[in-house]
Design an enzyme around this catalytic site. Structure first.
Site, PDB file in Angstrom:
ATOM      1  N   HIS B  58      63.512 -84.136 121.877  1.00  5.89           N
ATOM      2  CA  HIS B  58      64.009 -84.805 123.390  1.00  5.89           C
ATOM      3  C   HIS B  58      62.481 -85.242 123.854  1.00  5.89           C
ATOM      4  CE1 HIS B  58      67.240 -85.228 126.079  1.00  5.89           C
ATOM      5  NE2 HIS B  58      66.194 -85.949 127.057  1.00  5.89           N
ATOM      6  N   HIS B  60      60.772 -88.577 125.068  1.00  6.02           N
ATOM      7  CA  HIS B  60      60.562 -89.567 126.020  1.00  6.02           C
ATOM      8  C   HIS B  60      59.231 -90.444 126.295  1.00  6.02           C
ATOM      9  CE1 HIS B  60      64.877 -90.122 127.842  1.00  6.02           C
ATOM     10  NE2 HIS B  60      64.214 -88.530 128.446  1.00  6.02           N
ATOM     11  N   ARG B  62      58.649 -94.035 125.837  1.00  7.35           N
ATOM     12  CA  ARG B  62      58.355 -94.747 126.950  1.00  7.35           C
ATOM     13  C   ARG B  62      58.051 -96.695 126.179  1.00  7.35           C
ATOM     14  NH1 ARG B  62      60.835 -92.074 130.528  1.00  7.35           N
ATOM     15  NH2 ARG B  62      60.086 -91.071 131.651  1.00  7.35           N
ATOM     16  N   ASP B 150      70.787 -90.541 126.241  1.00  4.87           N
ATOM     17  CA  ASP B 150      70.668 -89.783 127.325  1.00  4.87           C
ATOM     18  C   ASP B 150      69.491 -90.472 128.043  1.00  4.87           C
ATOM     19  OD1 ASP B 150      67.185 -88.241 127.828  1.00  4.87           O
ATOM     20  OD2 ASP B 150      69.070 -87.455 128.450  1.00  4.87           O
ATOM     21  N   HIS B 230      69.403 -80.451 126.996  1.00  4.59           N
ATOM     22  CA  HIS B 230      68.764 -80.036 128.969  1.00  4.59           C
ATOM     23  C   HIS B 230      70.094 -78.976 129.514  1.00  4.59           C
ATOM     24  CE1 HIS B 230      70.084 -83.778 130.269  1.00  4.59           C
ATOM     25  NE2 HIS B 230      69.460 -84.582 129.468  1.00  4.59           N
ATOM     26  N   ASP B 303      62.106 -82.734 127.154  1.00  2.18           N
ATOM     27  CA  ASP B 303      62.433 -84.009 127.859  1.00  2.18           C
ATOM     28  C   ASP B 303      61.664 -84.482 128.161  1.00  2.18           C
ATOM     29  OD1 ASP B 303      65.207 -84.104 130.487  1.00  2.18           O
ATOM     30  OD2 ASP B 303      63.868 -86.090 129.361  1.00  2.18           O
ATOM     31  N   HIS B 307      56.406 -90.588 133.984  1.00  2.00           N
ATOM     32  CA  HIS B 307      55.794 -91.298 135.487  1.00  2.00           C
ATOM     33  C   HIS B 307      54.702 -91.720 135.798  1.00  2.00           C
ATOM     34  CE1 HIS B 307      60.396 -91.592 135.535  1.00  2.00           C
ATOM     35  NE2 HIS B 307      60.886 -90.505 135.250  1.00  2.00           N
TER      36      HIS B 307
END
Lengths: 305, 420, 177
Positions: B58, B60, B62, B150, B230, B303, B307
């Protein structure tokens, strides 16, 4: 004291001394020249990212009565709508030469971010449903002027506590000053988890009327979001409104307070608001004196922090 | 003469834990024996654990679309630093991974970076709209085995059921970010004592739990392999435990932040503690730790959600959800839940690889197998000062931790090394 | 710290200054006594008491806080605000400001600004227990209890009941403070 962000954790001595000074500033406001030069040359910026008239005007009057200069920022016409971040906006204003910022923002915690980003005192003028410390201070001042002390007073806060920053600030300040606080409202308008709060709760307003010294009415907030939590305004007024009939059942010394603006006929009866024991306008004038005390405390040099 | 010998560690092998040296030659494990000494390079791993490289199911990354937060190269670097040999990229990119060509793109970018194997998961619905099934066959033929929307949950039970049946027929796994949005509504954090104090709209545990309960019934109906992403609630753990006991093909994961923190950490309104699902009560956190230890929870999955600073340095409720996690997942798993060696590699490599159906990863060490391994010092005290990610949104930097990944190898090549 | 004025000295000073005020103002009919908080207030109260004795008419002292008029807020630790209580109108009155120690003169300057905002006195006079020199502004006292030359680093401590337990004036070095 470097900032005034919350009443949570504010100790009794600090609150009392702010109120003592506020009493003196209240006297200043009665003079032929209701102005003192204490903050001459200082600039105070009113950063109101959430619409407000009363609080902003009150802070402006307080600043001006201390001979400070003011700058006002309001949403809508601002650079925020052009996509500038909150951080860049406040840094820009700070760079113009600002000694203190009063901030109101609809997001909880925004004043804490400003305190992280800037090197000047920050006053929280209201963040989300979280805190509005100067309101609590002026409320306590008003009660103290009437009763001499808050020790042992029974105060009922009535209405939408769940979404009220005024209520959260008041609860901590009033309990610290020795009052017994009862929250009155329907279960949908009380906070979900009251573990550790120094309060009692009830949904029966009539049951507390005879024992209460202060009734603090919260406005029914039709403008805040969230799922519908109450059947209708008429039902609210019937069960939780301070009608003339309920007002008559209060003890002779009991007073009624409201942070404004009022919905006459909903949380407060049409005539009740004008009664001698409804000290709403006192709250407003105390608001200026209280905010003078806070601004003076933060900009007047304070090594007690 | 071997290429590399790792000496003196405890090794997770197919025969159990063994105190042996690991010799690596030409990308494979050449020997697992005591007192090996002939190598171009010898690394002293006394007191450390060696096992199959971790697999994050899991993450990200991007890319495509949000490369200012992270891209596959920087994400791979962070993954290698965390001891990972493979990651499964989530499909909420721009455009979302709902067609085969995008899955191939992500995989190839991973190959280009050459640090970890990057596999794409595929969206269950087109554009993750929750209505129309995505190009599932197309994704399957591009190598996608795990399907998830997700970032969102598939809320419509009929849509989810149909997707489950379709994916079951292929043999894939349906992973769900379980939340009922009518209950989570405008909430930003866990609904409880802290949200009440802060006056912030909260998300009750039930928002996740009702969806998990419903999904488990649909999983039983369709027979699909179902994976709960999660987990954050005590009841969620209990639902999974009961489902497993009754023989359902259910698996579950937990993030490092849900193991490490609870909603009291949100009281500071620092947006580095804002994620979805939110940090919940200390009781929920205890249940998650217990579930990870007893195996109800199969995997630690990061997860990892990068950002940019300008996005997170805002008032709490305005910040996007998520924090970084790749580089510190093992440290948190050891520090918070006290995992021993077997359990650590089981939950961070063996089981995740099995869940995501990645046959080239997650195997305990054996002579002849690929030298894709991770070396962990379970006792080392350290404080992270930096991150390989493009972003900085991590509550771990500057926090003291116990347990550290010292070395990561992929096919015998060192992809991450901490100087002694 | 060494004591430079005893409780009896203070009593004599109060009576002498009261007589001087009567002489200078030809009676007390137009006089307004204002003490500057904190210790200017009890001193003012005692002067008012003595004037009542001398003249046979009741004289009441008020107080004038100058915390809001200081020019050095930034450099001080917290400035406390005391009460301002003006028992009769300032316009046309002979105001006698009363303070315990006259030093740089900045307190008195702030008091003059405060008075100016409150009204238009006929005259402003100043009575102090101790004048310790080192004026930074052109301010002088009309009525002085005792002139005590000090160095700038010394600390002058006036103690008066009911704020303190005893009456008297002490001088010490900075470390005694």
């Amino acid at each position: 004291m470097n900032h005034l962000l919350t009443t949570e954790g504010l100790d009794r001595a600090s609150i009392e001394s702010l109120l003592d000074d506020a009493d003196e500033f209240a006297e200043v406001l009665t003079r032929p020249i209701p102005k003192v030069p204490a903050l001459r040359g200082k600039t105070i910026a009113m950063m109101f990212f959430e619409a407000s008239t009363r609080t902003r005007l009150s802070f402006e009057k307080a600043a001006k009565a201390l001979s400070a200069d003011t700058m006002s920022f309001s949403p809508g016409t601002s650079s925020l709508s052009k996509g500038e971040s909150l951080r860049d906006t406040v840094l820009t204003v700070r760079a113009m030469g600002v000694d203190l910022m009063v901030v109101r923002h609809k997001a909880t915690g925004a004043p804490w971010r400003l305190a992280e980003w800037l090197d000047i005192p920050i006053v929280n003028g209201g963040d989300g449903a979280h805190q509005h410390p100067t309101q609590a201070l002026l409320d306590c001042l008003t009660i103290r002027q009437r009763f001499g002390t808050l020790d042992g007073l029974h105060i009922a806060i009535v209405g939408d506590v769940k979404h009220s920053r005024v209520a959260r600030s008041d609860i901590y300040a009033m309990a610290t000053l020795g009052a017994d606080v009862t929250l009155v409202g329907p279960p949908t308008l009380l906070p979900v988890d009251l573990e550790g709060w120094p309060v009692k709760t009830t949904s029966d307003l009539d049951g507390v009327l005879s024992s209460v010294d202060v009734v603090y009415l919260l406005r029914v907030q039709t403008e805040r979001g969230g799922a519908s939590v109450f059947p209708s305004l008429a039902e609210y007024a019937t069960r939780f409104g301070m009608s003339s009939e309920r007002f008559a059942r209060l003890s002779d010394d009991a007073i009624v307070l409201h942070p404004g603006p009022m919905n006459r006929g909903v949380e407060i009866g049409y005539d009740v608001a004008d009664d001698e024991r409804a000290l709403i306008l006192n709250q407003v004038s105390n608001g200026v004196a209280t905010r003078m005390s806070v601004l003076f405390r933060l900009l007047g040099g304070d090594s007690d922090a | 003469m071997h290429d590399l010998i790792l000496k003196g560690a405890s090794v997770s092998t197919v025969e159990g834990l063994r105190a042996v040296d690991v010799a690596i030659t030409d990308g494979a494990i050449a020997a697992l024996d005591e007192d090996l000494s002939a190598a171009e390079r010898i690394i002293d791993c006394t007191g450390q654990w060696i096992g199959p490289a971790f697999v994050d199911i899991h993450t990200h990354l991007r890319e495509p679309g949000h490369e200012w937060k992270e891209d596959i190269r920087s994400g791979s670097t962070a993954a290698a630093a965390g001891g990972f040999g493979a990651v499964v990229a989530m499909p909420n990119t721009e455009p979302p991974i709902d067609s085969g060509y995008l899955a191939r793109f992500v995989k190839e970018k991973g190959v280009e970076s050459g640090l970890v194997d990057v596999l794409a998961s595929g969206a269950i619905t087109m554009g993750r709209d929750g209505e129309t099934m995505s190009h599932i066959d197309d994704l399957w033929s591009a190598g996608v085995r795990m399907f998830t929307d997700d970032g969102d949950s598939v809320e419509n039970a009929a849509v989810l059921r149909a997707a489950m049946e379709y994916i079951e027929a292929l043999g894939g796994v349906v992973a769900q970010h379980a939340v009922d949005r009518s209950l989570s509504g405008s909430g930003f954090m866990h609904e409880g004592s802290v949200s009440s104090r802060l006056g912030m709209y909260g998300i009750p545990s039930e928002a996740d739990d009702v969806t998990i309960a419903r999904d488990l019934m649909l999983a039983e109906l369709t027979g699909v392999k179902y994976h709960v992403q999660h987990l954050s609630t005590r009841r969620g753990v209990e639902l999974v435990r009961a489902a497993k006991r009754s023989g359902l093909a259910v698996t579950a994961e937990v993030t490092p932040h849900h193991l490490a923190f609870d909603h009291e950490d949100v009281a500071s309104t620092d947006a580095n503690f804002k994620m979805m699902p939110p940090l919940r009560s200390s009781d929920d956190r205890d249940a998650l730790r217990e579930g990870l230890v007893d195996g109800t929870i199969d995997a630690v999955a990061t997860d990892h959600a990068p950002h940019a600073a300008l996005e997170k340095d805002v008032p709490f409720e305005q910040a996007p959800n998520g924090v970084l996690g790749l580089e510190w997942a093992a440290s948190v798993a050891i520090g918070s839940s006290g995992l021993d060696q077997s359990t650590l590699f089981d939950r961070m490599s063996v089981r995740p690889a099995a869940i995501a159906m990645i046959p080239t990863h997650g195997s305990l060490l054996a002579v002849g197998s690929s030298a894709t391994v991770t070396v962990v010092d379970p006792k080392e005290e350290w404080t992270p000062v930096t991150t390989a990610s493009k972003s900085r949104n991590a509550p771990y930097v500057g926090t003291a931790m116990v347990g550290r990944v010292r070395l990561t190898l992929k096919n015998g090549t060192i992809t991450h090394e901490v100087a002694p | 710290m060494r004591q430079v004025m005893s409780s009896e000295d203070l009593g004599r000073v109060v009576r002498r200054i009261a007589h001087e005020i009567v002489e200078r103002n030809q009676g007390v009919a137009n006089v307004l006594i204002l003490g500057i908080p904190t210790r200017g207030r009890p001193f003012a109260d005692r002067v008012a008491e003595a004037l009542t004795d001398i003249e046979g008419e009741p004289v009441v002292a008020g107080s004038l806080d100058i915390g809001m008029y200081r020019d050095d807020l930034d450099t001080r630790p917290r400035t406390r605000i005391g009460p301002t209580d003006i028992p009769k109108p300032i316009d046309g009155a002979d105001v006698v400001l009363v303070d315990d120690v006259l030093f740089t003169g900045r307190t008195i300057r702030a008091a003059l600004d405060a008075l100016a905002d409150l009204g238009r006195p006929a005259t402003v006079q100043l009575a102090v227990i101790v004048d310790r020199g080192h004026r930074q502004l052109p301010v002088r006292a009309d009525f002085v209890g005792k002139n005590i030359p000090t160095s700038v680093t010394e600390h002058v401590s006036v103690r008066m009941q009911p704020i303190d337990d005893e009456d008297g004036v002490w001088i010490g070095s900075e470390s005694d403070a």
